[in-house]
Motif scaffolding. Structure first.
Motif, mmCIF file in Angstrom:
data_model
loop_
_atom_site.group_PDB
_atom_site.id
_atom_site.type_symbol
_atom_site.label_atom_id
_atom_site.label_comp_id
_atom_site.label_asym_id
_atom_site.label_seq_id
_atom_site.Cartn_x
_atom_site.Cartn_y
_atom_site.Cartn_z
ATOM 1 N N MET B 20 0.669 -0.664 -10.223
ATOM 2 C CA MET B 20 -0.371 0.284 -9.822
ATOM 3 C C MET B 20 -0.767 0.006 -8.361
ATOM 4 O O MET B 20 -0.913 0.937 -7.557
ATOM 5 C CB MET B 20 -1.576 0.109 -10.758
ATOM 6 C CG MET B 20 -2.533 1.260 -10.765
ATOM 7 S SD MET B 20 -1.891 2.682 -11.705
ATOM 8 C CE MET B 20 -3.340 3.742 -11.648
ATOM 9 N N ALA B 21 -0.922 -1.270 -8.032
ATOM 10 C CA ALA B 21 -1.301 -1.646 -6.667
ATOM 11 C C ALA B 21 -0.231 -1.188 -5.673
ATOM 12 O O ALA B 21 -0.542 -0.627 -4.615
ATOM 13 C CB ALA B 21 -1.490 -3.161 -6.571
ATOM 14 N N ALA B 22 1.035 -1.413 -6.020
ATOM 15 C CA ALA B 22 2.123 -1.044 -5.112
ATOM 16 C C ALA B 22 2.124 0.461 -4.870
ATOM 17 O O ALA B 22 2.304 0.934 -3.742
ATOM 18 C CB ALA B 22 3.456 -1.494 -5.698
ATOM 19 N N ARG B 23 1.907 1.205 -5.938
ATOM 20 C CA ARG B 23 1.914 2.664 -5.827
ATOM 21 C C ARG B 23 0.841 3.133 -4.852
ATOM 22 O O ARG B 23 1.089 3.957 -3.981
ATOM 23 C CB ARG B 23 1.691 3.265 -7.213
ATOM 24 C CG ARG B 23 1.553 4.761 -7.216
ATOM 25 C CD ARG B 23 1.577 5.297 -8.643
ATOM 26 N NE ARG B 23 1.206 6.697 -8.687
ATOM 27 C CZ ARG B 23 1.983 7.692 -8.301
ATOM 28 N NH1 ARG B 23 3.194 7.428 -7.838
ATOM 29 N NH2 ARG B 23 1.574 8.942 -8.359
ATOM 30 N N TYR B 24 -0.352 2.593 -4.993
ATOM 31 C CA TYR B 24 -1.443 3.043 -4.141
ATOM 32 C C TYR B 24 -1.322 2.528 -2.718
ATOM 33 O O TYR B 24 -1.675 3.235 -1.767
ATOM 34 C CB TYR B 24 -2.795 2.698 -4.769
ATOM 35 C CG TYR B 24 -3.162 3.803 -5.701
ATOM 36 C CD1 TYR B 24 -3.807 4.932 -5.232
ATOM 37 C CD2 TYR B 24 -2.746 3.776 -7.024
ATOM 38 C CE1 TYR B 24 -4.067 5.998 -6.061
ATOM 39 C CE2 TYR B 24 -2.999 4.831 -7.864
ATOM 40 C CZ TYR B 24 -3.669 5.938 -7.378
ATOM 41 O OH TYR B 24 -3.909 6.996 -8.186
ATOM 42 N N ALA B 25 -0.836 1.311 -2.575
ATOM 43 C CA ALA B 25 -0.657 0.794 -1.210
ATOM 44 C C ALA B 25 0.377 1.651 -0.475
ATOM 45 O O ALA B 25 0.200 1.993 0.692
ATOM 46 C CB ALA B 25 -0.227 -0.665 -1.270
ATOM 47 N N ALA B 26 1.438 2.025 -1.181
ATOM 48 C CA ALA B 26 2.528 2.780 -0.550
ATOM 49 C C ALA B 26 2.102 4.191 -0.169
ATOM 50 O O ALA B 26 2.733 4.834 0.673
ATOM 51 C CB ALA B 26 3.737 2.820 -1.485
ATOM 52 N N GLN B 27 1.036 4.686 -0.787
ATOM 53 C CA GLN B 27 0.575 6.033 -0.440
ATOM 54 C C GLN B 27 -0.163 6.065 0.890
ATOM 55 O O GLN B 27 -0.388 7.127 1.445
ATOM 56 C CB GLN B 27 -0.327 6.581 -1.558
ATOM 57 C CG GLN B 27 0.499 7.097 -2.735
ATOM 58 C CD GLN B 27 -0.345 7.545 -3.897
ATOM 59 O OE1 GLN B 27 -1.570 7.643 -3.792
ATOM 60 N NE2 GLN B 27 0.291 7.829 -5.019
ATOM 61 N N HIS B 28 -0.533 4.897 1.384
ATOM 62 C CA HIS B 28 -1.218 4.845 2.676
ATOM 63 C C HIS B 28 -0.175 5.091 3.769
ATOM 64 O O HIS B 28 0.797 4.361 3.860
ATOM 65 C CB HIS B 28 -1.877 3.481 2.860
ATOM 66 C CG HIS B 28 -2.912 3.478 3.931
ATOM 67 N ND1 HIS B 28 -4.252 3.405 3.656
ATOM 68 C CD2 HIS B 28 -2.810 3.564 5.284
ATOM 69 C CE1 HIS B 28 -4.934 3.439 4.793
ATOM 70 N NE2 HIS B 28 -4.078 3.531 5.790
ATOM 71 N N PRO B 29 -0.371 6.108 4.626
ATOM 72 C CA PRO B 29 0.665 6.449 5.609
ATOM 73 C C PRO B 29 1.021 5.258 6.496
ATOM 74 O O PRO B 29 0.138 4.566 6.996
ATOM 75 C CB PRO B 29 0.011 7.567 6.431
ATOM 76 C CG PRO B 29 -1.114 8.083 5.604
ATOM 77 C CD PRO B 29 -1.555 6.972 4.700
ATOM 78 N N GLY B 30 2.316 5.029 6.626
ATOM 79 C CA GLY B 30 2.799 4.017 7.553
ATOM 80 C C GLY B 30 2.723 2.583 7.059
ATOM 81 O O GLY B 30 3.039 1.667 7.804
#
Lengths: 232, 579
Positions: B20-30
């Motif tokens: 879940m953490a990876a998914r949300y971190a990856a949604q942050h542009p760049g």
């Protein structure tokens, strides 16, 4: 009881080729095969290598060829095998050490069928509705734990490692038959290719090997029918 | 393969919280993200969770997040931080809908909504009666959460380093700059340089003999943080789940009791009526486990040695059992040869869940003391962390809720931090501690066997530091652990190879487990009261005047140092806990 355990061993840093090692030990009928090989590792030979984690058939780490059948070592008991137990790595994937195989080709095939939910409509504020009947259609194929027992029991896969294999098709089924999903055409397109669905010769080995009792051959047939009826 | 890696955000652990953490971190542009796990992601123990995830959707009967928050606080015996519980009860509703939007196949109500069932300690109107709050997918809810999140991570093209075992955190100037990991396949040591690191490595149940936990759950990061000078919060609060398969500890979900199963002692009596007259078998886990121990101790256990309890499902419709509880039915049939449809299932409490862990703020930032001093660049979520939502006792279903709510928050917060920071230069000798750790075991004297020490640890923790505790036994266990730590210096391994040297890693994991046991036992000895899962026979009452505070355990040379952190109270005054 006294049991005889034969394990196909291979240490890439020491052995030119795999060899059979034999062990005699005391075990209880209620012991899991995993308990037996843990005992060997902990008390007899620390170099014995295998994967394991949950120890009760949920994580899918310890699929092995046990007395000629693919099973999870944590889900088969000594009393169901008798006093002679033979353990080999699952077939068709490169052996890396003892009972550990390279799982990457297996996961590559899994990833090829787009094993994720596809629905581009904006979701409602709450849940998408789905009837209990629609949910039941793909219930069995949601049980897959990606242990590879099915794919590595498939004679077609043994001779053609590029065949996507039963596990990948099971996971495609899980989405193709989900009434909420919109990616069926794309997945059926992948499965319609040379190393896809049509390589299945209904040997039924996969169904017999599945530790989760998924009716895999039936699921494969359902996907074949979907491909014929819906086209790709 | 390159052995120096650089990512904005590193996630350690690939279970529910980590994915879940990876998914949300990856949604942050760049922001670049990688997940490191000592297993393949789908082997993570989130997959073993069965019964459901609690959220006040109100799909079956009226429900409100306020009721869920209250139940969580009362279930935690008022050690729960109330601001955290209140936010959790609201956000878990959004998170469950989100999982459904990712395709998670929940069971459905006749109208097609997410199905919900009763679970221990979850009530309507602040304790009046049990409420259907657990959203479920048969008895494999955790499996479906893990699979769904892994599927999404494939869709999102997340970077994975599978079978990489993290052995150290890179700490410099009070901040975290990544981790050092050992690659199982090759034996190579890799440096992962990161602006933000999220720890999501789960629990430590393997310190006990009878446990529902996977072999992998050896508290690695709780130990590494501790060795690096960070405190562990509330380790004395360790949950024993009432219904583990006799001797094996394999979990049978509380959802079975949610569907109507009953606990019976050796006389066939439904004894929970005496301990929790209102909600009976659906009382919180700490209370049920204690009641089971007391029944056995007073000679009312079942079986030839009167040392277990029965779970009775025989009055439940066979179709309900087969469709809503298929996995646990199979576990009972395979491992005990008992068919739950026709026979009583022998069970005993099983070590299940650490309420404590690496202390964090409500936003998952790791803190280093009782004044909430933040460790820059370090986040934690899931069982390894302590926010503290579960207080002294976690309610069933709140672990899955914890993963998705705080996993998401960790991803968002870590990415925000990483986007605003530059990379700091790594200190010299960044792999030194890891090499020392590995060489220590490789070149060990081999006078002691890892498996023997581990068995002694598990046996003694079970006997002296589990459901009931006394000063005498805990003091004894302190000495036993000291002896085990000394003997651990003399372990060694036969396998001198570099490829898949799982023996080496088991030895290192034992060292981690010993630290976890040390944290638990010292904190348990220190806390002179009974609260939630921490039950002292020599201090039977809860003592709010002295002990309504969180424990912080620090490593201090060869011993420990204990400090405290206030509990965040709110609108619910601590009251006696009856059900």
């Amino acid at each position: 009881m006294q049991i005889n355990v034969k394990i196909k061993r291979y240490n890439p840093e020491a052995d030119a080729r795999p060899y059979w090692a034999e062990y005699k030990l005391e075990a209880r009928g209620s012991d899991r095969v995993l308990d037996v090989i843990n005992h060997l590792k902990w008390e007899v030979d620390g170099t014995l290598a295998f994967r394991r984690s949950c120890a009760h058939g949920i994580c899918g780490s310890d699929a092995m060829l046990i007395n000629g059948v693919n099973r999870l070592a944590c889900k088969v008991l000594v009393k169901d095998l008798g006093e002679r137990i033979t353990i080999e790595p699952i077939r068709g994937l490169p052996v890396l050490k003892d009972l550990i195989v390279d799982m990457e080709p297996f996961f590559d095939s899994y990833k090829a069928v787009l094993p994720f939910f596809i629905n581009d409509d904006p979701p409602p504020p709450g849940e998408r509705y789905q009837s209990a009947e629609d949910r039941a259609v793909f219930d069995e194929t949601t049980k897959c734990i990606l242990c590879a027992a099915c794919t590595t029991s498939c004679p077609v896969f043994w001779t053609n490692g590029r065949y996507l294999g039963p596990a990948a098709i099971v996971n495609a089924h899980r989405f193709i038959f989900d009434s909420r999903d919109q990616g069926a055409a794309e997945r059926l397109g992948v499965l319609n290719q040379a190393n896809g669905l049509w390589r299945c010769r209904t040997a039924y080995n996969c169904t017999e090997a599945c530790p989760r009792d998924i009716p895999i051959t039936r699921a494969i047939e359902e996907v074949k029918r979907a491909l014929l009826w819906r086209g790709a | 393969m390159n052995r120096a890696h650089k990512f904005d955000v590193i996630v350690v652990g690939a279970g529910g919280a980590g994915l879940m953490a990876a998914r949300y971190a990856a949604q942050h542009p760049g922001v670049s993200v990688a997940v490191i796990s000592k297993l393949y992601p789908t082997r993570s123990h989130t997959g073993a969770a069965q019964g459901g995830v609690g959220a006040a959707l109100g799909n079956v009967s009226e429900d409100h997040p306020e009721w869920h928050a209250f139940d969580t606080i009362k279930g935690g015996d008022y050690l729960t931080d109330q601001d955290v519980a209140e936010r959790f009860a609201v956000e878990v509703i959004e998170a469950v809908y989100e999982l459904e939007h990712m395709g998670l196949p929940f069971n459905r109500t006749p109208e097609g909504k997410i199905a919900q069932r009763k679970f221990g300690g979850h009530t309507r109107e602040f304790g009046k009666s049990a409420v259907e709050r657990a959203c479920y997918a048969a008895d494999r809810t955790g499996h479906m959460i893990l699979q769904t999140l892994y599927q999404q991570s494939i869709k999102d093209r997340v970077n994975f380093f599978n079978e990489f075992h993290v052995l150290d955190m890179i700490m410099e100037g009070g901040a975290c700059h990544g981790v050092v990991a050992y690659e199982l396949a090759t034996g190579d040591i890799h440096t992962f340089h990161a602006k933000a690191t999220i720890i999501a490595t789960g629990g430590n149940g393997r310190m006990f003999r009878v446990t529902s936990n996977a072999h992998a759950l050896t508290g690695d990061l709780m130990s590494i943080a501790y060795r690096r000078g960070l405190p562990i919060e509330d380790p004395e609060f360790y949950q024993f789940h009432p219904t583990g398969l006799y001797k094996l500890g394999v979990l049978l979900t509380e959802g079975a009791r949610g569907e109507g199963a009953i606990l019976r002692n050796g006389d066939g009596e439904r004894f929970m009526e005496r301990y929790a007259p209102t909600i009976k078998d659906l009382a919180p886990r700490d209370m049920v486990s204690r009641a089971m121990y007391l029944e056995i101790r007073e000679g009312r256990g079942a079986g030839p040695d009167k040392d277990y309890i029965h779970l009775d499902l025989t009055h439940i419709d066979a179709h309900v059992i087969e469709t809503r509880l298929p996995d646990i039915t199979e576990f009972s049939r395979i491992y005990l040869g008992v068919d739950p449809i026709k026979e009583l299932v022998p069970i005993q409490p099983t070590a299940h869940y650490a309420m404590g862990g690496i202390p964090t703020t409500i936003d998952t930032q790791v803190i280093s003391d009782g004044q909430n001093t933040i460790v820059p660049g370090l986040y934690a979520a899931g069982e390894v962390a302590c926010a503290s939502i579960h207080g002294a006792n976690r309610l069933g279903t709140n672990s899955l809720g914890d993963l998705i709510v705080f996993g998401r928050r960790a991803g968002i917060e870590a990415a925000k931090f990483a986007a605003s920071e530059g990379f700091t230069e790594l200190p010299a000798g960044v792999q030194d501690r890891t090499r020392e750790l590995i060489d220590g075991v490789r070149k060990g004297k081999r006078k002691e066997r890892v498996s023997h020490l581990r068995r002694e640890l598990q046996d003694t923790m079970q006997d002296y530091a589990s459901v009931f505790r006394t000063e005498e036994f805990l003091s004894q266990q302190v000495e036993i652990l000291r002896d085990l730590q000394e003997r651990y210096e003399c372990v060694g391994v036969e396998d001198e190879g570099h490829k898949f040297n799982t023996e080496l890693l088991e030895a290192i994991e034992l060292g981690f487990l010993l630290d976890n046991a040390e944290q638990l036992v010292h904190a348990a000895l220190n806390r002179q009261e009974s609260r939630g899962a921490h039950s002292r026979e020599d201090f039977k009452e809860r003592d709010d005047a002295t002990w309504l505070k969180h424990t912080l355990v620090y490593k201090d040379g060869d011993g420990v140092r204990i400090d405290y952190k206030p509990v965040t109270l709110g609108k619910y005054e601590p009251k006696p806990r009856t059900y």
